[in-house]
Design a protein around this motif. Structure first.
Motif, PDB file in Angstrom:
ATOM      1  N   ALA A 138      29.920 -49.850  -1.503  1.00  0.00           N
ATOM      2  CA  ALA A 138      28.811 -50.608  -0.919  1.00  0.00           C
ATOM      3  C   ALA A 138      29.328 -51.750  -0.049  1.00  0.00           C
ATOM      4  O   ALA A 138      28.848 -51.966   1.081  1.00  0.00           O
ATOM      5  CB  ALA A 138      27.910 -51.142  -2.032  1.00  0.00           C
ATOM      6  N   GLU A 139      30.299 -52.482  -0.555  1.00  0.00           N
ATOM      7  CA  GLU A 139      30.842 -53.599   0.224  1.00  0.00           C
ATOM      8  C   GLU A 139      31.506 -53.118   1.509  1.00  0.00           C
ATOM      9  O   GLU A 139      31.421 -53.780   2.552  1.00  0.00           O
ATOM     10  CB  GLU A 139      31.826 -54.397  -0.626  1.00  0.00           C
ATOM     11  CG  GLU A 139      31.151 -55.236  -1.703  1.00  0.00           C
ATOM     12  CD  GLU A 139      32.118 -56.113  -2.450  1.00  0.00           C
ATOM     13  OE1 GLU A 139      31.778 -57.301  -2.670  1.00  0.00           O
ATOM     14  OE2 GLU A 139      33.199 -55.633  -2.836  1.00  0.00           O
ATOM     15  N   ALA A 140      32.163 -51.964   1.444  1.00  0.00           N
ATOM     16  CA  ALA A 140      32.793 -51.413   2.642  1.00  0.00           C
ATOM     17  C   ALA A 140      31.772 -51.086   3.723  1.00  0.00           C
ATOM     18  O   ALA A 140      32.104 -51.084   4.926  1.00  0.00           O
ATOM     19  CB  ALA A 140      33.598 -50.165   2.276  1.00  0.00           C
ATOM     20  N   LEU A 141      30.532 -50.832   3.314  1.00  0.00           N
ATOM     21  CA  LEU A 141      29.470 -50.530   4.267  1.00  0.00           C
ATOM     22  C   LEU A 141      28.739 -51.782   4.740  1.00  0.00           C
ATOM     23  O   LEU A 141      27.837 -51.699   5.574  1.00  0.00           O
ATOM     24  CB  LEU A 141      28.460 -49.566   3.625  1.00  0.00           C
ATOM     25  CG  LEU A 141      28.961 -48.142   3.372  1.00  0.00           C
ATOM     26  CD1 LEU A 141      27.966 -47.375   2.503  1.00  0.00           C
ATOM     27  CD2 LEU A 141      29.201 -47.408   4.682  1.00  0.00           C
ATOM     28  N   GLY A 142      29.107 -52.933   4.204  1.00  0.00           N
ATOM     29  CA  GLY A 142      28.499 -54.183   4.636  1.00  0.00           C
ATOM     30  C   GLY A 142      27.445 -54.755   3.715  1.00  0.00           C
ATOM     31  O   GLY A 142      26.761 -55.719   4.078  1.00  0.00           O
ATOM     32  N   VAL A 143      27.296 -54.196   2.520  1.00  0.00           N
ATOM     33  CA  VAL A 143      26.351 -54.749   1.550  1.00  0.00           C
ATOM     34  C   VAL A 143      26.904 -56.066   1.010  1.00  0.00           C
ATOM     35  O   VAL A 143      28.094 -56.163   0.681  1.00  0.00           O
ATOM     36  CB  VAL A 143      26.120 -53.761   0.393  1.00  0.00           C
ATOM     37  CG1 VAL A 143      25.227 -54.377  -0.678  1.00  0.00           C
ATOM     38  CG2 VAL A 143      25.521 -52.460   0.919  1.00  0.00           C
ATOM     39  N   GLU A 144      26.072 -57.068   0.918  1.00  0.00           N
ATOM     40  CA  GLU A 144      26.477 -58.336   0.319  1.00  0.00           C
ATOM     41  C   GLU A 144      26.172 -58.290  -1.173  1.00  0.00           C
ATOM     42  O   GLU A 144      25.018 -58.087  -1.569  1.00  0.00           O
ATOM     43  CB  GLU A 144      25.745 -59.501   0.980  1.00  0.00           C
ATOM     44  CG  GLU A 144      26.096 -59.692   2.451  1.00  0.00           C
ATOM     45  CD  GLU A 144      25.479 -60.951   3.024  1.00  0.00           C
ATOM     46  OE1 GLU A 144      25.479 -61.991   2.307  1.00  0.00           O
ATOM     47  OE2 GLU A 144      25.002 -60.899   4.162  1.00  0.00           O
ATOM     48  N   ILE A 145      27.194 -58.448  -1.990  1.00  0.00           N
ATOM     49  CA  ILE A 145      27.041 -58.396  -3.444  1.00  0.00           C
ATOM     50  C   ILE A 145      27.334 -59.775  -4.012  1.00  0.00           C
ATOM     51  O   ILE A 145      28.397 -60.349  -3.767  1.00  0.00           O
ATOM     52  CB  ILE A 145      27.984 -57.347  -4.064  1.00  0.00           C
ATOM     53  CG1 ILE A 145      27.619 -55.944  -3.555  1.00  0.00           C
ATOM     54  CG2 ILE A 145      27.914 -57.397  -5.593  1.00  0.00           C
ATOM     55  CD1 ILE A 145      28.532 -54.841  -4.081  1.00  0.00           C
TER      56      ILE A 145
ATOM     57  N   GLU B 113      25.216 -35.850  -3.389  1.00  0.00           N
ATOM     58  CA  GLU B 113      24.280 -36.124  -2.299  1.00  0.00           C
ATOM     59  C   GLU B 113      24.546 -37.482  -1.657  1.00  0.00           C
ATOM     60  O   GLU B 113      24.418 -37.637  -0.439  1.00  0.00           O
ATOM     61  CB  GLU B 113      22.844 -36.076  -2.822  1.00  0.00           C
ATOM     62  CG  GLU B 113      22.417 -34.703  -3.343  1.00  0.00           C
ATOM     63  CD  GLU B 113      20.998 -34.718  -3.910  1.00  0.00           C
ATOM     64  OE1 GLU B 113      20.361 -35.803  -3.894  1.00  0.00           O
ATOM     65  OE2 GLU B 113      20.526 -33.666  -4.358  1.00  0.00           O
ATOM     66  N   LEU B 114      24.886 -38.472  -2.472  1.00  0.00           N
ATOM     67  CA  LEU B 114      25.083 -39.832  -1.964  1.00  0.00           C
ATOM     68  C   LEU B 114      26.386 -39.962  -1.189  1.00  0.00           C
ATOM     69  O   LEU B 114      26.418 -40.496  -0.067  1.00  0.00           O
ATOM     70  CB  LEU B 114      25.058 -40.828  -3.127  1.00  0.00           C
ATOM     71  CG  LEU B 114      25.293 -42.293  -2.767  1.00  0.00           C
ATOM     72  CD1 LEU B 114      24.141 -42.827  -1.917  1.00  0.00           C
ATOM     73  CD2 LEU B 114      25.452 -43.139  -4.035  1.00  0.00           C
ATOM     74  N   LEU B 115      27.462 -39.482  -1.775  1.00  0.00           N
ATOM     75  CA  LEU B 115      28.796 -39.583  -1.173  1.00  0.00           C
ATOM     76  C   LEU B 115      29.499 -38.238  -1.342  1.00  0.00           C
ATOM     77  O   LEU B 115      30.272 -38.039  -2.290  1.00  0.00           O
ATOM     78  CB  LEU B 115      29.603 -40.704  -1.845  1.00  0.00           C
ATOM     79  CG  LEU B 115      29.065 -42.136  -1.645  1.00  0.00           C
ATOM     80  CD1 LEU B 115      29.699 -43.093  -2.643  1.00  0.00           C
ATOM     81  CD2 LEU B 115      29.314 -42.612  -0.212  1.00  0.00           C
ATOM     82  N   PRO B 116      29.218 -37.282  -0.450  1.00  0.00           N
ATOM     83  CA  PRO B 116      29.759 -35.926  -0.621  1.00  0.00           C
ATOM     84  C   PRO B 116      31.282 -35.866  -0.715  1.00  0.00           C
ATOM     85  O   PRO B 116      31.833 -34.955  -1.342  1.00  0.00           O
ATOM     86  CB  PRO B 116      29.254 -35.200   0.637  1.00  0.00           C
ATOM     87  CG  PRO B 116      28.046 -35.968   1.073  1.00  0.00           C
ATOM     88  CD  PRO B 116      28.340 -37.394   0.732  1.00  0.00           C
TER      89      PRO B 116
ATOM     90  N   ALA C  73      14.279 -44.406  -3.348  1.00  0.00           N
ATOM     91  CA  ALA C  73      13.655 -45.697  -3.042  1.00  0.00           C
ATOM     92  C   ALA C  73      14.210 -46.277  -1.746  1.00  0.00           C
ATOM     93  O   ALA C  73      13.477 -46.859  -0.935  1.00  0.00           O
ATOM     94  CB  ALA C  73      13.858 -46.667  -4.202  1.00  0.00           C
ATOM     95  N   ALA C  74      15.516 -46.118  -1.542  1.00  0.00           N
ATOM     96  CA  ALA C  74      16.140 -46.629  -0.316  1.00  0.00           C
ATOM     97  C   ALA C  74      15.596 -45.911   0.910  1.00  0.00           C
ATOM     98  O   ALA C  74      15.316 -46.542   1.939  1.00  0.00           O
ATOM     99  CB  ALA C  74      17.653 -46.455  -0.406  1.00  0.00           C
ATOM    100  N   ASP C  75      15.447 -44.594   0.822  1.00  0.00           N
ATOM    101  CA  ASP C  75      14.896 -43.844   1.959  1.00  0.00           C
ATOM    102  C   ASP C  75      13.486 -44.322   2.295  1.00  0.00           C
ATOM    103  O   ASP C  75      13.136 -44.493   3.478  1.00  0.00           O
ATOM    104  CB  ASP C  75      14.867 -42.349   1.631  1.00  0.00           C
ATOM    105  CG  ASP C  75      16.240 -41.696   1.744  1.00  0.00           C
ATOM    106  OD1 ASP C  75      17.100 -42.233   2.464  1.00  0.00           O
ATOM    107  OD2 ASP C  75      16.439 -40.641   1.116  1.00  0.00           O
TER     108      ASP C  75
ATOM    109  N   GLN D  13      23.902 -46.463   4.854  1.00  0.00           N
ATOM    110  CA  GLN D  13      24.172 -45.177   5.496  1.00  0.00           C
ATOM    111  C   GLN D  13      23.106 -44.859   6.532  1.00  0.00           C
ATOM    112  O   GLN D  13      23.417 -44.450   7.661  1.00  0.00           O
ATOM    113  CB  GLN D  13      24.224 -44.074   4.442  1.00  0.00           C
ATOM    114  CG  GLN D  13      25.448 -44.089   3.546  1.00  0.00           C
ATOM    115  CD  GLN D  13      25.347 -43.058   2.430  1.00  0.00           C
ATOM    116  OE1 GLN D  13      24.255 -42.681   2.011  1.00  0.00           O
ATOM    117  NE2 GLN D  13      26.503 -42.614   1.930  1.00  0.00           N
ATOM    118  N   ARG D  14      21.846 -45.039   6.158  1.00  0.00           N
ATOM    119  CA  ARG D  14      20.746 -44.746   7.080  1.00  0.00           C
ATOM    120  C   ARG D  14      20.796 -45.685   8.295  1.00  0.00           C
ATOM    121  O   ARG D  14      20.538 -45.261   9.438  1.00  0.00           O
ATOM    122  CB  ARG D  14      19.403 -44.897   6.364  1.00  0.00           C
ATOM    123  CG  ARG D  14      19.126 -43.876   5.266  1.00  0.00           C
ATOM    124  CD  ARG D  14      18.855 -42.487   5.802  1.00  0.00           C
ATOM    125  NE  ARG D  14      17.799 -42.451   6.794  1.00  0.00           N
ATOM    126  CZ  ARG D  14      16.479 -42.416   6.511  1.00  0.00           C
ATOM    127  NH1 ARG D  14      16.072 -42.414   5.236  1.00  0.00           N
ATOM    128  NH2 ARG D  14      15.588 -42.374   7.481  1.00  0.00           N
TER     129      ARG D  14
END
Length: 565
Positions: A145-152, A83-86, A366-368, A46-47
């Motif tokens: 997460a995968e829709a945002l491009g995260v490799e799982i 907060e994460l996914l309103p 932690a991600a921020d 997201q960031r």
């Protein structure tokens, strides 16, 4: 992301036990595909999208699929998800059953006394929360997460921490596949893969295998209270529709445990005529004859509980240790190159019996910190912004109010209930005193000669069951021809110490029938380890009085495969 042959890297990083390993490069590697890890991955992407930058993010999950190893109550506070996914409702998050009623019962062997609604402290009030399957929520988070491009990468277990020459964490290596029980490669051998990152976030859940090593290497637990744990055992049931009340939440304390042993139960009504019933026993108990699994089976026969289950069908079974020490047992969260997140650090709020909202929140924090560091051109340093932002967060405020809960309850049911009621109900958690944990769970067992054996009834196959039939419906499986992932520092200790002094407690504290004492051909006792049964609860690693049992990661994809748990 780039791929390279790791044979040219430093020997301790590029060469595994069986030769060179290939590597992949990411900005952030996340170990563990539970709520904490996936929240971190989502937040990072997201960031990156907000800033219009490319960011390589990878999640490693040892289960066969995302959610396969997730077992929890669960009643979820959606605050962190908001907060994460309103827009989580529009996105189809599986939060479909709002809590409609809270009940808290104190059980005697045959009776039940309900706490009046006006007397319930806020930590047992669930208005605005949801009865959920955390496994299903985790699967949904994986899709986001995968829709945002995260490799799982599911089915790949992180087995080793990698370090740079300066001592900072460089990433992790996955375990080898196709190593035989004798430790030699088989025809199916495939070497593990190295995943290198500028920052690595460890989100393994309670008693993480790699987190233990990191705590020792970097002294992350120096000066803090020992972590204490509970063992949560859970079954999913389909019940008579006439008895089903979607959104009903029941908690109990008391029987079948004695008043000196910390523990309690939950019974949550989902949708589709399903209920989740479970039992938590604090692993600081002292009687080596106690069996958390058998206590759970007894609990289901209580008149106040069996009325819901009779005529129903047990669908699934699972177990998992939970870190219950709270704020005073949190380790240092960061070290050069990485951080501990979620229950790998111990953020669960034991007073609310909730941890998923804390996992999501700490994953985001932690991600921020990692994203801001990367944007500033930093790498492999300590993400000090993460613990600083935690201290300023609503989660810290929540955990601070509940910081004495487990300590009071460890002093006995009656005194604990009185003091928790005083702190939480009358004073709102705002008290000037702080209690501390003095002993780790493995230090609390008394010798068997000082304790009274407990006679447990045989299972009836209707409400109560044995371990093996329970493990069967957890869909647990491990490749048989692989090195045992339940290891002993000294093979003589189970008989020479545990059996002789403590009556062999591993045969009772394990909820999956992994450990049993049998006779060899010479009529001598020996410990048999049925590693195939292991549901990865980590109880043995925690409660073994000599800390002789060490849980290490098996081949990726092994273990339970939980549906809807």
């Amino acid at each position: 992301m780039t791929s390279e042959t790791a044979g040219t890297l430093a020997p301790e990083n590029g060469i595994g036990q069986y030769g060179p390993r290939e590597s992949m490069e990411y900005d952030v590697v996340i170990v563990g595909g539970g709520p904490a890890g996936l929240a971190a991955a989502i937040r990072l992407k997201q960031r990156a999208a907000e800033q219009g930058v490319e960011l390589g993010v990878c999640v490693l999950e040892k289960g066969s699929e995302i959610g396969a190893h997730i077992v929890s109550g669960a009643v979820m506070d959606p605050r962190a998800l908001d907060e994460l996914l309103p827009d989580w409702k529009a996105l189809g998050a599986p939060l479909d059953v709002p809590v409609t009623e809270d009940r808290f019962l104190f059980l005697s062997e045959r009776g039940a006394r309900a706490v009046p609604d006006w007397a319930l402290p806020d930590n047992f009030r669930n208005h605005g929360n949801y009865v959920i399957s955390l496994a299903n929520l985790t699967r949904w988070l994986g899709q986001q997460a995968e829709a945002l491009g995260v490799e799982i990468f599911a089915g790949f277990a992180a087995a080793e921490v990698l370090y740079r020459d300066d001592g900072s964490v460089k990433g992790v290596a996955t375990g080898n596949v196709g190593v035989g029980r004798d430790g030699r490669p088989t025809d199916a051998f495939q070497p593990g893969m190295e995943l290198h990152a500028k920052y690595t976030l460890f989100c393994e859940g309670a008693r993480g295998h790699l987190a233990r090593q990191l705590c020792e290497r970097f002294g992350l637990r120096d000066g803090v209270d020992p972590q204490v744990y509970g063992l949560g055992i859970k079954e999913l049931w389909e019940i008579d529709p006439a008895k089903h009340q979607p959104g009903l939440v029941i908690h109990t304390a008391g029987w079948p445990l004695d008043t000196d042993t910390y523990g309690g139960s939950f019974l949550y009504h989902l949708d589709d005529n399903q209920v989740m019933v479970g039992f938590v026993v604090g692993l600081g108990y002292s009687n080596p004859y106690l069996s958390p699994f058998e206590e759970f089976q007894r609990y289901k026969t209580h008149p106040a509980i069996r009325t819901f289950l009779e005529g129903g069908k047990r669908v699934s079974y699972g177990a998992r240790a939970i870190a219950a020490g709270g704020l005073m047992s949190l380790p240092k969260l960061v070290f050069p190159g990485g951080a501990l997140v979620g229950d790998d650090a111990g953020f669960l709020n034991a007073s609310r019996i909730k941890g998923s909202h804390a996992a999501l929140k700490t994953g985001m924090l932690a991600a921020d910190a990692a994203f801001d560091a990367l944007q500033a051109g930093r790498q492999a340093d300590e993400l000090t912004a993460y613990p600083e932002s935690f201290r300023r967060s609503w989660l810290h405020e929540e955990l601070h109010k509940a910081r004495n809960f487990k300590q009071w309850m460890g002093k006995g049911l009656y005194l604990g209930t009185l003091m928790v009621g005083l702190e939480q109900k009358l004073l709102g958690g705002k008290v000037p005193w702080t209690l501390h944990h003095r002993h780790a769970d493995h230090e609390t067992l008394r010798p068997a000669a000082q304790c009274t054996p407990i006679a447990y009834p045989k299972p009836d196959g209707k409400l109560s069951f044995d371990r093996l039939s329970s493990v069967f419906i957890s869909n647990t499986n491990h490749a048989e021809d692989q090195p045992a992932h339940l290891t002993l520092k000294d093979a003589s200790v189970p008989v020479a110490v545990n059996l002789r002094t403590y009556a062999g407690p591993e045969a009772r504290f394990c909820p999956a029938g992994v450990y049993e004492f049998v006779k060899n051909d010479a009529d001598e006792d020996r410990l048999q380890i049925n590693a195939q049964n292991c549901v990865h609860c980590k109880t043995c690693d925690i409660k073994d009085p000599t800390q002789n049992i060490v849980w290490v990661t098996p081949e990726g994809g092994g273990g339970p495969n939980y549906p809807n748990m």
